[in-house]
Design an enzyme around this catalytic site. Structure first.
Site, PDB file in Angstrom:
ATOM      1  N   MET A  33       3.503   6.115  -0.582  1.00 33.87           N
ATOM      2  CA  MET A  33       3.536   5.183  -1.707  1.00 33.87           C
ATOM      3  C   MET A  33       2.681   3.953  -1.397  1.00 33.87           C
ATOM      4  SD  MET A  33       7.240   5.528  -3.449  1.00 33.87           S
ATOM      5  CE  MET A  33       8.144   4.472  -2.345  1.00 33.87           C
ATOM      6  N   ALA A  35       1.087   0.622   0.683  1.00 33.84           N
ATOM      7  CA  ALA A  35       1.598  -0.460   1.555  1.00 33.84           C
ATOM      8  C   ALA A  35       1.700   0.085   2.976  1.00 33.84           C
ATOM      9  CB  ALA A  35       2.936  -1.003   1.051  1.00 33.84           C
ATOM     10  N   GLY A  39       3.132   3.474  10.954  1.00 32.76           N
ATOM     11  CA  GLY A  39       3.887   4.726  10.805  1.00 32.76           C
ATOM     12  C   GLY A  39       3.130   5.715   9.928  1.00 32.76           C
ATOM     13  N   HIS A  40       2.611   5.226   8.811  1.00 24.88           N
ATOM     14  CA  HIS A  40       1.804   6.088   7.939  1.00 24.88           C
ATOM     15  C   HIS A  40       0.549   6.565   8.681  1.00 24.88           C
ATOM     16  CE1 HIS A  40       3.814   3.445   4.767  1.00 24.88           C
ATOM     17  NE2 HIS A  40       4.126   4.651   4.338  1.00 24.88           N
ATOM     18  N   SER A 190       7.551  -0.091   4.703  1.00 29.62           N
ATOM     19  CA  SER A 190       6.845  -0.966   3.759  1.00 29.62           C
ATOM     20  C   SER A 190       7.782  -2.049   3.248  1.00 29.62           C
ATOM     21  CB  SER A 190       6.317  -0.153   2.574  1.00 29.62           C
ATOM     22  OG  SER A 190       5.550   0.935   3.033  1.00 29.62           O
TER      23      SER A 190
HETATM   24  P1  AMP Z   1       6.571   5.978   1.936  1.00 26.55           P
HETATM   25  O1  AMP Z   1       5.220   5.401   1.712  1.00 26.55           O
HETATM   26  O2  AMP Z   1       7.586   4.998   2.404  1.00 26.55           O
HETATM   27  O3  AMP Z   1       7.029   6.855   0.823  1.00 26.55           O
HETATM   28  O4  AMP Z   1       6.413   6.954   3.193  1.00 26.55           O
HETATM   29  C1  AMP Z   1       5.419   7.941   3.211  1.00 26.55           C
HETATM   30  C2  AMP Z   1       5.644   8.816   4.418  1.00 26.55           C
HETATM   31  O5  AMP Z   1       5.577   8.018   5.602  1.00 26.55           O
HETATM   32  C3  AMP Z   1       7.032   9.476   4.423  1.00 26.55           C
HETATM   33  O6  AMP Z   1       6.899  10.812   4.876  1.00 26.55           O
HETATM   34  C4  AMP Z   1       7.797   8.622   5.387  1.00 26.55           C
HETATM   35  O7  AMP Z   1       8.864   9.303   6.027  1.00 26.55           O
HETATM   36  C5  AMP Z   1       6.729   8.255   6.384  1.00 26.55           C
HETATM   37  N1  AMP Z   1       7.094   7.047   7.127  1.00 26.55           N
HETATM   38  C6  AMP Z   1       7.572   5.879   6.622  1.00 26.55           C
HETATM   39  N2  AMP Z   1       7.849   5.017   7.624  1.00 26.55           N
HETATM   40  C7  AMP Z   1       7.545   5.663   8.786  1.00 26.55           C
HETATM   41  C8  AMP Z   1       7.628   5.307  10.173  1.00 26.55           C
HETATM   42  N3  AMP Z   1       8.086   4.117  10.578  1.00 26.55           N
HETATM   43  N4  AMP Z   1       7.221   6.220  11.093  1.00 26.55           N
HETATM   44  C9  AMP Z   1       6.760   7.440  10.698  1.00 26.55           C
HETATM   45  N5  AMP Z   1       6.657   7.824   9.419  1.00 26.55           N
HETATM   46  C10 AMP Z   1       7.060   6.964   8.469  1.00 26.55           C
END
Ligand code: AMP
Length: 288
Positions: A33, A35, A39-40, A190
């Site tokens: 999503m 931001a 981690g991303h 994020s």
């Molecule tokens: P989001 O943008 O929050 O929807 O996350 C996109 C992807 O990044 C999802 O598969 C999350 O599980 C992964 N993600 C978010 N935060 C982390 C993190 N700290 N470490 C590893 N992957 C992450």
């Protein structure tokens, strides 16, 4: 380092995919999503290591937010996201707008049972996983990747996506990737930008409690006692606890002897809701 190609429509995405498949190149997709944080970036790295081409999708999916949640204020930073993904060597960013994903008259959602009904996130966000599953199914069908990478950070989401892909026979391998943390243990998110300075100092408590519990349970302590103590510590630390529980790592149902288990937590501090989880190994001690 060149910036990734930006594709805004499914037609553009598919044109590019046709070129790559013509050259017999494999494709990995990382749904996000935006931001973006490290981690991303680690997901993009994992994707690049396993496929010839890497696409990151950036779409703040309205259907996975409830009316009282932060869809409107969710952080958006497209320009710096692109820069970051360029540094990771990502080939393309798929960034559709809402009308591309949900054209007028859109009337289909995916209905879920199993891990989506585990009584964890679903209990507090009852419409969330239908929105996630619908958008993930669309992204997987749009991009038809060989591989898609999801973070263990959203552990129930990963279980829901694995089940979805098995149940709908989607021809894609789902790869889980470990949670990246700040130096003090806080899981990168994020939404961490919502934390005040004081809340940010408190936030690593969640990982500290999970780590200590995982070690205790792995070395034979009663899970029920560890859970009761952990819940108390989190609440006394200044959080409003949504849940803290120990579950089977695959089904997210009750733990079963001899099978991998997972501690999962969701707690609110101020206006921010944080989630985290950790593996519990009954014979080898704590893992991350
Ligand atoms: P989001 O943008 O929050 O929807 O996350 C996109 C992807 O990044 C999802 O598969 C999350 O599980 C992964 N993600 C978010 N935060 C982390 C993190 N700290 N470490 C590893 N992957 C992450």
């Amino acid at each position: 380092m060149s910036q990734p190609l930006v594709l805004n429509t499914v037609a553009d995405l598919r044109r590019r995919l046709t070129l790559w498949s013509g050259a017999r190149e494999t494709v990995a997709l990382v749904p996000t999503m935006g931001a973006l944080h490290a981690g991303h970036a680690s997901l993009a790295k994992a994707a690049r290591a396993r496929a010839d081409r890497c696409i990151v999708s950036i779409f703040v999916n309205p259907t996975q937010f409830a009316a009282n949640e932060d869809f409107g204020s969710y952080p958006r930073s497209f320009a710096s996201d692109l820069e970051q993904l360029g540094l990771e060597g990502v080939d393309a960013v798929f960034a559709p707008d809402a009308t591309q994903m949900y054209p007028a008259g859109f009337a289909t959602t995916i209905s879920l049972k199993g891990p989506a009904e585990a009584g964890l996130e679903d209990k507090f966000r009852p419409t969330h996983f239908a929105g996630v599953a619908t958008v993930v199914a669309k992204l997987l069908i749009q991009a038809m990747p060989d591989l898609a990478v999801f973070g263990e950070k959203d552990f129930q989401q990963l279980a829901v996506v694995r089940r979805l892909v098995r149940d709908l026979d989607l021809p894609v391998q789902i790869q889980g990737a470990p949670t990246l943390r700040e130096a003090d243990g806080l899981a990168m998110s994020s939404r961490n930008v919502y934390l005040s300075a004081e809340e940010r100092r408190t936030a690593p408590l969640l990982h500290r409690v999970l780590s200590a519990m995982a070690t205790q349970i792995a070395s034979g302590a009663s899970a029920d006692e560890a859970l009761a103590h952990g819940r108390e510590e989190i609440e006394q630390g200044g959080f409003a606890l949504d849940y803290l529980d120990l579950r089977d790592a695959d089904s997210l149902g009750p733990v079963q002897a001899g099978r991998a288990a997972r501690l999962l937590v969701a707690a609110r501090i101020g206006r921010t809701r944080l989630i985290d989880n950790i593996a519990v190994s009954f014979d080898r001690g704590e893992e991350t």
